[in-house]
Design a protein around this motif. Structure first.
Motif, PDB file in Angstrom:
ATOM      1  N   GLN A 187       0.839  -1.218   0.000  1.00  0.00           N
ATOM      2  CA  GLN A 187       0.000   0.000   0.000  1.00  0.00           C
ATOM      3  C   GLN A 187       0.863   1.253   0.000  1.00  0.00           C
ATOM      4  O   GLN A 187       0.558   2.218  -0.692  1.00  0.00           O
ATOM      5  N   LYS A 188       1.942   1.230   0.774  1.00  0.00           N
ATOM      6  CA  LYS A 188       2.840   2.374   0.828  1.00  0.00           C
ATOM      7  C   LYS A 188       3.502   2.612  -0.531  1.00  0.00           C
ATOM      8  O   LYS A 188       3.642   3.754  -0.963  1.00  0.00           O
ATOM      9  N   GLN A 189       3.869   1.535  -1.215  1.00  0.00           N
ATOM     10  CA  GLN A 189       4.517   1.666  -2.533  1.00  0.00           C
ATOM     11  C   GLN A 189       3.539   2.190  -3.579  1.00  0.00           C
ATOM     12  O   GLN A 189       3.949   2.862  -4.524  1.00  0.00           O
ATOM     13  N   GLN A 190       2.251   1.870  -3.404  1.00  0.00           N
ATOM     14  CA  GLN A 190       1.229   2.304  -4.364  1.00  0.00           C
ATOM     15  C   GLN A 190       0.791   3.752  -4.152  1.00  0.00           C
ATOM     16  O   GLN A 190       0.223   4.360  -5.038  1.00  0.00           O
ATOM     17  N   ALA A 191       1.045   4.270  -2.948  1.00  0.00           N
ATOM     18  CA  ALA A 191       0.571   5.633  -2.604  1.00  0.00           C
ATOM     19  C   ALA A 191       1.349   6.711  -3.352  1.00  0.00           C
ATOM     20  O   ALA A 191       2.447   6.555  -3.786  1.00  0.00           O
TER      21      ALA A 191
END
Length: 191
Positions: A187-191
């Protein structure tokens, strides 16, 4: 629905009846459904790290191991402790991969599982491997830690499957935490 993650299992022992290899083979039965577990190529085929060899070109065995790491979302090291530290064969594999650019370990999520015949189950090795993983920029699951002490009393025969239900439950909880951390990292990488 949660994301499916490819997780590479890296075994730090070459012994045929290794308890750590036996534990690695059981992980798929204990893992949550969103973890797809695959095994890394054997680290026993990698030559000793030598910069002269590197300068002539990375060996194909090193490339295959590095490619497996690159393809994975996460890593699980399942390894014994040798002389209070990381087995030489595993450290050699890490040293080889660390020389490639881009570095395959960079920004991966990982975890460590260890087992030994002694009471503390590889705790000193885990401390050393965690230090090495800081240099590799691998984000390790911190809890629950899995250090299976006196593994010979918790398994079915020499190098056999774990049979101790408490240990199996603990490992299952560790894998659930790995899945949770992978989801957060994703999720952090997609943000």
């Amino acid at each position: 629905m949660s994301t499916k993650f490819n997780v590479l299992i890296i075994i730090g022992s070459l012994r045929e009846k290794s308890y750590n290899a036996a534990i690695a083979r059981q992980l798929a039965d204990l893992a949550p459904d969103n973890l797809e577990l695959v095994y890394a190529p054997s680290i026993g085929t990698l030559p000793h790290y030598n910069q002269d060899v590197e300068n002539a070109g990375f060996p194909k065995e090193v490339q295959a191991f590095a490619d497996a790491i690159r393809a994975a979302d996460g890593l699980i090291f399942v390894t014994p402790e040798y002389n209070y530290s990381v087995p030489g064969v595993l450290k050699n594999a890490i040293d080889w991969v660390s020389r490639l650019r881009p570095m395959p370990f960079d920004n991966k999520v990982g975890s460590i599982i260890s087992a030994s015949g002694g009471a503390i189950g590889g705790a000193r090795m885990q401390h050393h491997l965690r230090q090495v993983m800081v240099a590799m920029n691998v984000h390790l699951v911190n809890r629950p830690e899995i250090m299976v002490g006196t593994v010979q009393n918790k398994a079915d025969g020499d190098g056999g499957k774990l049979t101790d239900e408490t240990t199996l439950t603990f490992i299952g909880n560790h894998l659930k935490e790995l899945a949770r951390v992978l989801e957060l990292h994703h999720q952090k990488q997609q943000a």
